[in-house]
Motif scaffolding. Structure first.
Motif, PDB file in Angstrom:
ATOM      1  N   LEU A   1      -2.934   5.539   6.384  1.00  0.00           N
ATOM      2  CA  LEU A   1      -2.682   4.392   5.509  1.00  0.00           C
ATOM      3  C   LEU A   1      -2.180   3.180   6.285  1.00  0.00           C
ATOM      4  CD1 LEU A   1      -2.506   3.507   2.471  1.00  0.00           C
ATOM      5  CD2 LEU A   1      -0.114   4.250   2.546  1.00  0.00           C
TER       6      LEU A   1
ATOM      7  N   ARG B   1       2.234   9.628  -5.850  1.00  0.00           N
ATOM      8  CA  ARG B   1       2.769  10.955  -5.527  1.00  0.00           C
ATOM      9  C   ARG B   1       3.951  11.311  -6.439  1.00  0.00           C
ATOM     10  NH1 ARG B   1       0.845  12.470  -0.413  1.00  0.00           N
ATOM     11  NH2 ARG B   1      -0.315  10.778   0.576  1.00  0.00           N
TER      12      ARG B   1
ATOM     13  N   TYR C   1       1.960  14.413   4.089  1.00  0.00           N
ATOM     14  CA  TYR C   1       2.230  12.975   4.106  1.00  0.00           C
ATOM     15  C   TYR C   1       2.246  12.416   5.531  1.00  0.00           C
ATOM     16  CZ  TYR C   1       4.218   8.483   2.717  1.00  0.00           C
ATOM     17  OH  TYR C   1       4.423   7.136   2.502  1.00  0.00           O
TER      18      TYR C   1
ATOM     19  N   ALA D   1       0.829  -1.211   0.000  1.00  0.00           N
ATOM     20  CA  ALA D   1       0.000   0.000   0.000  1.00  0.00           C
ATOM     21  C   ALA D   1       0.861   1.257   0.000  1.00  0.00           C
ATOM     22  CB  ALA D   1      -0.932  -0.007   1.215  1.00  0.00           C
TER      23      ALA D   1
ATOM     24  N   SER E   1       2.472   1.758  -3.501  1.00  0.00           N
ATOM     25  CA  SER E   1       1.467   2.236  -4.444  1.00  0.00           C
ATOM     26  C   SER E   1       1.153   3.707  -4.206  1.00  0.00           C
ATOM     27  CB  SER E   1       0.191   1.390  -4.309  1.00  0.00           C
ATOM     28  OG  SER E   1      -0.826   1.884  -5.143  1.00  0.00           O
ATOM     29  N   ASP E   2       1.056   4.082  -2.938  1.00  0.00           N
ATOM     30  CA  ASP E   2       0.764   5.476  -2.603  1.00  0.00           C
ATOM     31  C   ASP E   2       1.897   6.399  -3.034  1.00  0.00           C
ATOM     32  OD1 ASP E   2      -0.844   7.532  -0.984  1.00  0.00           O
ATOM     33  OD2 ASP E   2       1.115   7.621  -0.018  1.00  0.00           O
TER      34      ASP E   2
ATOM     35  N   GLU F   1      -1.310  11.482   6.114  1.00  0.00           N
ATOM     36  CA  GLU F   1      -1.829  10.464   5.200  1.00  0.00           C
ATOM     37  C   GLU F   1      -1.158   9.106   5.416  1.00  0.00           C
ATOM     38  OE1 GLU F   1      -0.930  12.946   2.021  1.00  0.00           O
ATOM     39  OE2 GLU F   1      -2.836  14.034   2.096  1.00  0.00           O
TER      40      GLU F   1
END
Length: 718
Positions: free
Chosen positions: A686, A650, A679, A642, A645-646, A682
């Motif tokens: 996450l 970005r 970030y 995850a 991918s995040d 976030e």
């Protein structure tokens, strides 16, 4: 037995004073937000008669959560100290916030404490952030125990929570008490000691009735009791004990208990105690365990100490008669008292009317310049939450408070004026969420500056930055909740302020070579202004900076005006060309121009140089450069996919992953700084609060054309 006196405080409450470090226990309560730490502290204070009745988190009446922000959010936002006395031992309970934004307060609590109690809710169990805290305590060798709370909740599941703790924290996490259900078959009415086989019956309230276990109690606890005894024997220094046990010998309680207490104090064994703060179940068992199992300051390693110049000094010992060494672990500003410093005394004795040397080094990058000063301490206090109760002294191993220090900040060392020393600072997390603040009016600017200085002095996880490129005043915080608390405290100090979007320090450069003609000619009577210059601009490799080259021939531009052209060009570079950001990495060559014998001047050629650069920019395709940061993200293995991918979303470029201890992985990537402003928030969402990251500047790179055009259009409207 230690002599103990009682001093009356400001509110008439008694403050315990001890004369022997062996009669002190410093314990920090750790756990996720909502696990019941503050409620447990209230129950323990009430059970020992320290307060007349337990306060309520929802009503804002607890000892620990006296901060207005804590009352508003109904959760702890700062470290609080609550001392109590049990069996003639002073226990300094340090209630730490459970929310990740306030990890700096937790680190301060770990520094001040000699043991940690992990408070786990029987309703919510263990989250990834709590596991990370357990590993952090393990890394510094902190002795730990586990308290399972909220047993009276309808959704409480003690057995499942215990199993979760053992899976998350390791095999040496073992219960030393087993809950007993009441007559209704649902509520917890008592405890059975797995070593002592004593029954604590709370069915009639607190304190419990104590008796011996009946035969019907023994079968349900047999497996847990055997596992506990084997675990204790495995940690025993008596190597013959295991052989005797395996040979069928019944090992006595008098033999097992000392070994259990030693294993807990050494940090090799982690007892679990079930507690219900509302009914009093387990409170006395926990207090007894803290007195017998938690290490005293005499048993805990002390931090490294040096001279203020960094020169080596002998290791500290927890000796009340030794050299005075203490550390400020927390700083708060009280509207009535002023600055209040919570202090852990490592060596010596801190007394009123004493002149101390205050020394703070190593946090200059956080906005805390190195400082040394001599200050007189008028009073020494024992804090009970916000209440300050005056005491005659605080010995090595104890925690106290001093007030009105003009220079003491969190992390500072207090020592003797005649023998100034410096304690090695503890590790502080890097603040990664920026908030741009601006005073509403010019009259608020001074108040904002003063209040910011006070907040930064008390909170090492704050970093104050005045960005020279964006001209913003930026507060770097640990997260949104931390930022909310900081802004609330600023406004409570009488500051009217606003926040604005944080700007990232972009750069500009030329995408291609170009020529520029600068002509500044004005005639308005008397001396006029006359300057003409021709330049050639070419981009340079990243990081090359700026070069100015003079290739004028024949005196077209008089020699004394060539520096003026360069000065004008440099001024325009600072102002920017396309979006108002500094221009970098280019060479400007002056190759021609014209001058007038009367009307030319330094100012005229500065203006002409700037005009020439602007004309070159119109033809030279000015490119925006954005900062690229190298990011290292630490997350549990389950979140690696995850996170990668995040980061790709970005505009990040993966650099690879590697395994880290404790089931964690490190994900490395290069990411544009514009994508990292939020970030910190976030990533926490996450990774369920378990992810952390660090970032370092790598370089500037061209921004994608569509994003650059948007920035230029926005700049054109300003």
């Amino acid at each position: 037995m230690a002599q103990k006196t009682q001093e009356k405080g400001l509110n008439g409450a008694a403050a315990p004073v001890v004369t022997e470090p062996g009669r002190v226990r410093n314990v920090v309560l750790v756990g996720h937000s909502g696990s019941g730490k503050t409620t447990l502290v209230e129950a323990l204070l009430a059970a020992t008669g320290t307060i007349s009745r337990a306060g309520s988190v929802t009503e804002g009446t607890t000892v620990s959560d006296h901060d207005p922000a804590a009352i508003r959010q109904q959760r702890s936002v700062s470290l609080a100290c609550a001392p109590l006395v049990h069996q003639d031992v002073k226990i300094n309970l340090l209630d730490s916030p459970g929310y990740a934004d306030f990890v700096g307060e937790l680190r301060a609590g770990l520094r001040a404490a000699d043991a940690a109690v992990f408070v786990v809710s029987a309703v919510d169990g263990v989250d990834d952030a709590t596991v990370a805290l357990w590993e952090e305590c393990a890394a510094i060798g902190m002795p730990r125990a586990v308290v399972i709370t909220r047993l009276d909740h309808p959704r409480a599941d003690y057995e499942e929570t215990l199993a979760t703790c053992q899976e998350a924290f390791g095999e040496n996490v073992m219960p030393i008490y087993q809950p007993m259900l009441g007559d209704d078959g649902q509520s917890v009415a008592g405890l059975i000691g797995l070593v002592t086989l004593r029954v604590l019956d709370y069915s009639q309230g607190y304190p419990p009735r104590v008796g011996e276990a009946e035969p019907e109690h023994l079968n349900p606890i047999a497996d847990d009791r055997n596992a506990l005894i084997e675990g204790i024997i495995a940690e025993s220094e008596d190597e013959s004990l295991m052989d005797r046990y395996l040979g069928g010998e019944l090992i006595s309680t008098d033999t097992l208990l000392p070994d259990l207490e030693k294993a807990v104090a050494r940090g090799n064994f982690y007892p679990v105690i079930p507690v219900c703060a509302g009914t009093g179940v387990g409170l006395d068992a926990l207090l007894d365990g803290l007195v017998s199992g938690a290490p005293s300051p005499l048993e805990h390693d002390l931090p490294v100490v040096t001279g203020v110049d960094g020169s080596p000094r002998p290791p500290l010992t927890c000796d009340p008669d030794g050299p005075l060494v203490a550390e400020v672990v927390k700083t708060t500003i009280d509207r009535h008292v002023g600055r209040v410093s919570l202090v852990r005394v490592f060596s010596g004795t801190l007394r009123p009317e004493q002149t101390l040397h205050v020394s703070g080094h190593g946090l200059a990058e956080r906005g805390h310049p190195d400082h040394d000063a001599d200050e007189r301490v008028a009073h020494v206090y024992s804090p009970l939450g916000a209440q300050l109760r005056e005491v005659p002294y605080a010995i090595a191993g104890d925690i106290c408070a001093i007030t009105k220090s003009g220079s003491a900040e969190t992390g500072d060392t207090l020592s003797s004026k005649d023998n100034p020393l410096l304690v090695e600072p503890w590790s502080m997390p890097e603040p990664l969420l920026p908030i741009a603040v601006v005073a509403k009016s010019r009259s608020d600017e001074d108040a904002l500056a003063k209040n910011l200085a006070r907040l930064v002095a008390g909170d090492p996880t704050l970093r104050l930055e005045r960005n020279a490129d964006t001209h913003q005043l930026v507060l770097w915080t640990m997260g949104e909740s931390h930022a909310d608390v900081v802004l609330d405290r600023l406004r409570a100090g009488g500051v009217e302020l606003d926040t604005e979007p944080v700007k990232v320090a972009l750069r500009e450069t030329f995408g291609a070579a170009a020529k520029g003609h600068g002509r500044h000619v004005k005639q308005s009577g008397g001396h006029g202004q006359y300057a003409v210059c021709d330049i050639h601009v070419e981009p340079l490799p990243r990081g090359s900076g700026f070069e100015f080259v003079d290739k004028v021939v024949g005196g077209a531009v008089p020699h004394n005006y060539i520096p003026s052209v360069e000065k004008g060009v440099r001024a325009q570079l600072e102002r920017g060309l396309a979006a108002g950001y500094p221009v970098v990495d280019l060479r400007v060559t002056l190759f021609d121009g014209k001058a007038h014998s009367v009307d030319s001047s330094d100012a005229a050629f500065q203006t002409a140089g700037a005009l020439a650069l602007r004309e070159a920019a119109a033809a030279g395709q000015v490119t925006l450069l954005e900062p690229i940061d190298e990011v290292v993200v630490k997350v549990p293995d389950t979140y690696v996919g995850a996170v990668m991918s995040d980061l790709s979303g970005r505009r990040g470029r993966p650099l690879g992953t590697e395994s880290d201890a404790g089931g964690y992985s490190l994900v490395r990537a290069e990411v544009p700084a514009t994508e990292l402003v939020r970030y910190a928030v976030e990533l926490r969402a996450l990774s369920s609060g378990a992810g952390t990251f660090v970032r370092t500047y790598a370089r500037h790179e061209p921004m994608p054309a569509h994003l650059a055009e948007a920035v230029k259009k926005e700049a054109a409207t300003r």
